[in-house]
Write a protein that holds these residues in place. Structure first.
Motif, short mmCIF file in Angstrom:
data_model
loop_
_atom_site.label_atom_id
_atom_site.label_comp_id
_atom_site.label_asym_id
_atom_site.label_seq_id
_atom_site.Cartn_x
_atom_site.Cartn_y
_atom_site.Cartn_z
N LEU A 11 -6.75 -17.49 -18.02
CA LEU A 11 -7.03 -16.07 -18.19
C LEU A 11 -5.82 -15.37 -18.79
N VAL A 12 -6.05 -14.58 -19.82
CA VAL A 12 -4.96 -13.85 -20.47
C VAL A 12 -5.47 -12.47 -20.85
N GLN A 13 -4.58 -11.50 -20.87
CA GLN A 13 -4.96 -10.13 -21.25
C GLN A 13 -5.06 -10.00 -22.76
N PRO A 14 -5.85 -9.07 -23.24
CA PRO A 14 -5.89 -8.83 -24.69
C PRO A 14 -4.49 -8.56 -25.23
N ASN A 78 2.81 -36.50 -33.93
CA ASN A 78 2.31 -37.87 -33.99
C ASN A 78 3.11 -38.78 -33.07
N THR A 79 4.30 -38.35 -32.70
CA THR A 79 5.11 -39.12 -31.74
C THR A 79 4.48 -39.07 -30.35
N ASN A 80 4.01 -37.89 -29.98
CA ASN A 80 3.43 -37.70 -28.65
C ASN A 80 1.92 -37.79 -28.62
N ASN A 81 1.31 -38.07 -29.79
CA ASN A 81 -0.16 -38.14 -29.87
C ASN A 81 -0.81 -36.87 -29.33
N THR A 82 -0.27 -35.74 -29.72
CA THR A 82 -0.74 -34.47 -29.18
C THR A 82 -0.93 -33.45 -30.32
N VAL A 83 -2.00 -32.67 -30.20
CA VAL A 83 -2.21 -31.55 -31.11
C VAL A 83 -2.18 -30.27 -30.29
N TYR A 84 -1.59 -29.24 -30.85
CA TYR A 84 -1.39 -27.98 -30.17
C TYR A 84 -2.10 -26.85 -30.91
N LEU A 85 -2.42 -25.81 -30.16
CA LEU A 85 -2.96 -24.60 -30.76
C LEU A 85 -2.24 -23.42 -30.13
N GLN A 86 -1.38 -22.78 -30.91
CA GLN A 86 -0.70 -21.58 -30.45
C GLN A 86 -1.58 -20.38 -30.79
N MET A 87 -1.96 -19.63 -29.78
CA MET A 87 -2.87 -18.50 -29.97
C MET A 87 -2.14 -17.22 -29.60
N ASN A 88 -2.01 -16.34 -30.57
CA ASN A 88 -1.35 -15.05 -30.37
C ASN A 88 -2.33 -13.92 -30.62
N SER A 89 -1.97 -12.74 -30.17
CA SER A 89 -2.79 -11.54 -30.36
C SER A 89 -4.24 -11.80 -29.97
N LEU A 90 -4.41 -12.35 -28.80
CA LEU A 90 -5.75 -12.73 -28.36
C LEU A 90 -6.64 -11.52 -28.14
N LYS A 91 -7.92 -11.70 -28.46
CA LYS A 91 -8.92 -10.65 -28.34
C LYS A 91 -10.02 -11.12 -27.38
N PRO A 92 -10.74 -10.16 -26.79
CA PRO A 92 -11.84 -10.57 -25.90
C PRO A 92 -12.84 -11.51 -26.58
N GLU A 93 -13.05 -11.32 -27.88
CA GLU A 93 -14.00 -12.19 -28.58
C GLU A 93 -13.48 -13.61 -28.80
N ASP A 94 -12.23 -13.86 -28.43
CA ASP A 94 -11.72 -15.23 -28.46
C ASP A 94 -12.10 -16.00 -27.20
N THR A 95 -12.71 -15.32 -26.25
CA THR A 95 -13.14 -15.99 -25.03
C THR A 95 -14.14 -17.09 -25.36
N GLY A 113 -13.12 -30.01 -23.15
CA GLY A 113 -12.98 -28.57 -23.30
C GLY A 113 -12.11 -27.92 -22.25
N THR A 114 -11.53 -26.79 -22.63
CA THR A 114 -10.75 -25.98 -21.71
C THR A 114 -11.14 -24.53 -21.94
N LEU A 115 -11.34 -23.80 -20.86
CA LEU A 115 -11.84 -22.43 -20.96
C LEU A 115 -10.69 -21.45 -21.16
N VAL A 116 -10.85 -20.60 -22.15
CA VAL A 116 -9.92 -19.49 -22.39
C VAL A 116 -10.70 -18.19 -22.18
N THR A 117 -10.19 -17.36 -21.32
CA THR A 117 -10.82 -16.07 -21.04
C THR A 117 -9.83 -14.97 -21.37
N VAL A 118 -10.22 -14.07 -22.27
CA VAL A 118 -9.37 -12.95 -22.65
C VAL A 118 -10.00 -11.69 -22.08
N SER A 119 -9.34 -11.12 -21.10
CA SER A 119 -9.91 -9.98 -20.40
C SER A 119 -8.82 -9.21 -19.67
N SER A 120 -9.02 -7.91 -19.58
CA SER A 120 -8.09 -7.09 -18.81
C SER A 120 -8.57 -6.91 -17.38
#
Length: 120
Positions: A11-14, A78-95, A113-120
């Motif tokens: 859970l993250v705020q807008p 590729n060393t850690n076999n990991t992909v990342y997604l940095q998400m900034n300026s999140l909006k409620p519609e990104d939920t 899957g992992t749930l992202v909730t953008v809400s105040s």
């Protein structure tokens, strides 16, 4: 056995930020196109299409969905076999539930899957 395991949702705020991670195993990670898709929580029924968020091929070539361009950044280790997604300026519609993907030719794998909730 191929496994894609996402983490970092919550859970993250807008206007806030989150970083998602996806650890891969069972594949030669460096040769796969990996990325993120998302699906709104109310659209989890079979047959509902997932929206492209971002993908990155073997090197650094990236593509982004129009609604996240300029706010989200995808990168990989590729060393850690990991992909990342940095998400900034999140909006409620990104939920959404964010899914990690790995593709090579006709082979396509999904994480759970992992749930992202953008809400105040």
């Amino acid at each position: 056995q191929v496994q894609l395991v996402e983490s970092g949702g919550g859970l993250v705020q807008p206007g806030g930020s989150l970083r998602l991670s996806c650890a891969a195993s069972g594949i030669i990670f460096s040769i796969y196109t990996v990325g993120w898709y998302r699906q709104a929580p109310e659209k989890q029924a079979p047959g509902e299409q997932r929206e492209l968020v971002a993908t990155i091929i073997r090197g650094t070539y990236t593509t982004y969905g129009g609604s996240v361009k300029g706010r989200f950044t995808i990168y990989r280790s590729n060393t850690n076999n990991t992909v990342y997604l940095q998400m900034n300026s999140l909006k409620p519609e990104d939920t959404a539930v964010y899914y990690c993907s790995a593709r090579l030719g006709d082979m396509f794998y999904w994480g759970k899957g992992t749930l992202v909730t953008v809400s105040s």
